[in-house]
Design an enzyme around this catalytic site. Sequence first.
Site, mmCIF file in Angstrom:
data_model
loop_
_atom_site.group_PDB
_atom_site.id
_atom_site.type_symbol
_atom_site.label_atom_id
_atom_site.label_comp_id
_atom_site.label_asym_id
_atom_site.label_seq_id
_atom_site.Cartn_x
_atom_site.Cartn_y
_atom_site.Cartn_z
ATOM 1 N N SER A 100 61.746 96.781 -90.038
ATOM 2 C CA SER A 100 61.901 97.229 -88.313
ATOM 3 C C SER A 100 63.652 96.847 -88.482
ATOM 4 C CB SER A 100 61.219 96.457 -87.312
ATOM 5 O OG SER A 100 60.712 95.587 -87.044
ATOM 6 N N CYS A 101 63.765 96.845 -87.580
ATOM 7 C CA CYS A 101 65.061 96.438 -87.018
ATOM 8 C C CYS A 101 65.876 95.012 -86.718
ATOM 9 C CB CYS A 101 65.978 97.378 -86.152
ATOM 10 S SG CYS A 101 67.614 96.934 -85.223
ATOM 11 N N ILE A 102 65.216 94.638 -85.335
ATOM 12 C CA ILE A 102 65.366 93.761 -85.791
ATOM 13 C C ILE A 102 64.386 92.487 -85.592
ATOM 14 C CG2 ILE A 102 65.514 94.333 -82.788
ATOM 15 C CD1 ILE A 102 67.239 92.119 -82.158
ATOM 16 N N LYS B 198 63.657 89.725 -86.812
ATOM 17 C CA LYS B 198 64.251 89.572 -88.326
ATOM 18 C C LYS B 198 64.419 88.166 -88.202
ATOM 19 C CE LYS B 198 66.432 93.951 -90.162
ATOM 20 N NZ LYS B 198 67.316 94.269 -91.030
#
Lengths: 102, 414
Positions: A100-102, B198
């Site tokens: 996913s993005c972050i 992330k």
Amino acid sequence: MKKVIAQTEIDVNEEGYMTEFSQWSKEICVCLADEQDICMTEKHWEVIEYIHEKHNNEEPLSIRGIKKSGVINIKEFYSLFPGGPLKKSTLIAGIPKPKSCI
Amino acid sequence: MKNLVILGAGTSGTMMANHLVKKLQKKDWKITIVDQYKTHYYQPGFLFLPFDTYTEDQVKKKGGKFIPKGVNYIQKKIEQIFPEDNKVELSDETLEYDILIVATGSKIAPDETEGLLGPLWQKDIFDFYTYEGALSLRNKLREWEGGKLVIHLTEMPIKCPVAPLEFAFLADSYFRKKGMRDKVEITYVTPLSGAFTKPTCTKALNYLLEEKQINIEIDFAIERVDNDNKMIIDYADKEIPFDLLVTIPTNMGDEVIERSGMGDDLNFIPTHKHSLQSKAHKNVFVIGDATNVPASKAGSVAHFQAETLTDNILLYTKGYKLKEEFDGHANCFIETGNNKALLIDFNYDQEPVHGTFPFAGIGPLKLLKESVFNHWGKLAFRWVYWNMLLKGIAIPFVSRNMSFKGKKFDIKAE
Ligand SMILES: Cc1cc2nc3c(=O)[nH]c(=O)nc-3n(C[C@H](O)[C@H](O)[C@H](O)COP(=O)(O)OP(=O)(O)OC[C@H]3O[C@@H](n4cnc5c(N)ncnc54)[C@H](O)[C@@H]3O)c2cc1C
């Protein structure tokens, strides 16, 4: 990072996901599953096969996709891979954790 | 005379019209753009509406103001695309095209979750991804006396993936300012395995949640909303009670994509991730939130895509090979509350990193670090959006592909 499992050396990232799919094998899969307290059954293998197919076609994995897969329903998916089924099933299948993005 | 048709006059479609009108020969090409609405919304402003930071007027303008002269602007609903016949059917006319650009975006689909559109919708359950949702939430927050605030994200992908977290941070400072933070319990609920998935972001940013006393529930894949007992329930039967639920429903492409048989199961169009050409039809190009490319669905991404796509449309008209250069570059501010913000810069392959932006060593913006300057950057973006971005004017010093200058790739060095 290197990790030895099923008498084989594999490359993994810091979260334990395999980084070289070519190193994956059924034996490694069983051992990775064991580390997650999962005992592989026929149904587990069917899911792993579905996940590999999606991965090969570069299609993102999602709970929605599982619902429509025809392989398994979501409740079963949760009971096969308790506590974060997408995370656990991809780890065992030797593919990267869904992004996913972050 | 050939026809180029752009579907959708949101961020991406408007930018493409502005780029192409300057580049395509008027005598050879007629450019047409279609959108159902007269109003153009500044969607990033929807994050600030609920907290009374922006007014209604600051987030909407007449769409026509941004469509350049020389472009045929049609305000109608798009009923269906017939890509095999190179035709688009509107409510009462049919357009033929030589090249089609699909820029119909993505929108919320609350009906995908059982019970979400039940009796509590717009009473105790709100979204802020629509203008109407953000306004009703503002009215609710103005009079809310506190309780359990649950901020919930249904499934990925969503547009502006950081917006739900920003909402949680801004809610914390909003209630603090109102002197009622002790009356509000904030919980952030995500289907992902962390607020920041992330690893670099997790390392750099986990302190924010602790500092702001925001609870977090991870791996929560919602099954239904129980309106009677005010709870959200997931497939593992975990129950999370709420007094006020702010939810990001499933995001999907428009139904026109489904009707036209062009989408995946979320109505996003399979698109080549580096060239932005549709995978199924050579003369169809897709940009912005309507694509299925694994980049963030964000205005900044659409802006970088528009530059590549403009080049590719020109190459295509001349019969040359397309450029495969779009790298997934995204550049997002993250509001962290108390008039501070973070900035992240990343692409398909590279995770957000520390460093300075846009100038190596100088900044003035700092990556992955909270600062007041970044917050000004975010607020200034509204001006940049209306005056530069929509008009297709390049933002100085910010390149379409991610720059590696001034960035630190070893996060442990920080
Ligand atoms: C709360 C929120 C915060 C955000 N914050 C940021 C941010 O900080 N930074 C950032 O970069 N991005 C942000 N975004 C994302 C950004 O707004 C979108 O990514 C961007 O608008 C995408 O542009 P688009 O042109 O692809 O889609 P849109 O701008 O949504 O445009 C799509 C257009 O197509 C039209 N359309 C669709 N279907 C039809 C039809 N059948 N008939 C006629 N017309 C049709 C629609 O009316 C619409 O005008 C945010 C979004 C939200 C919701």
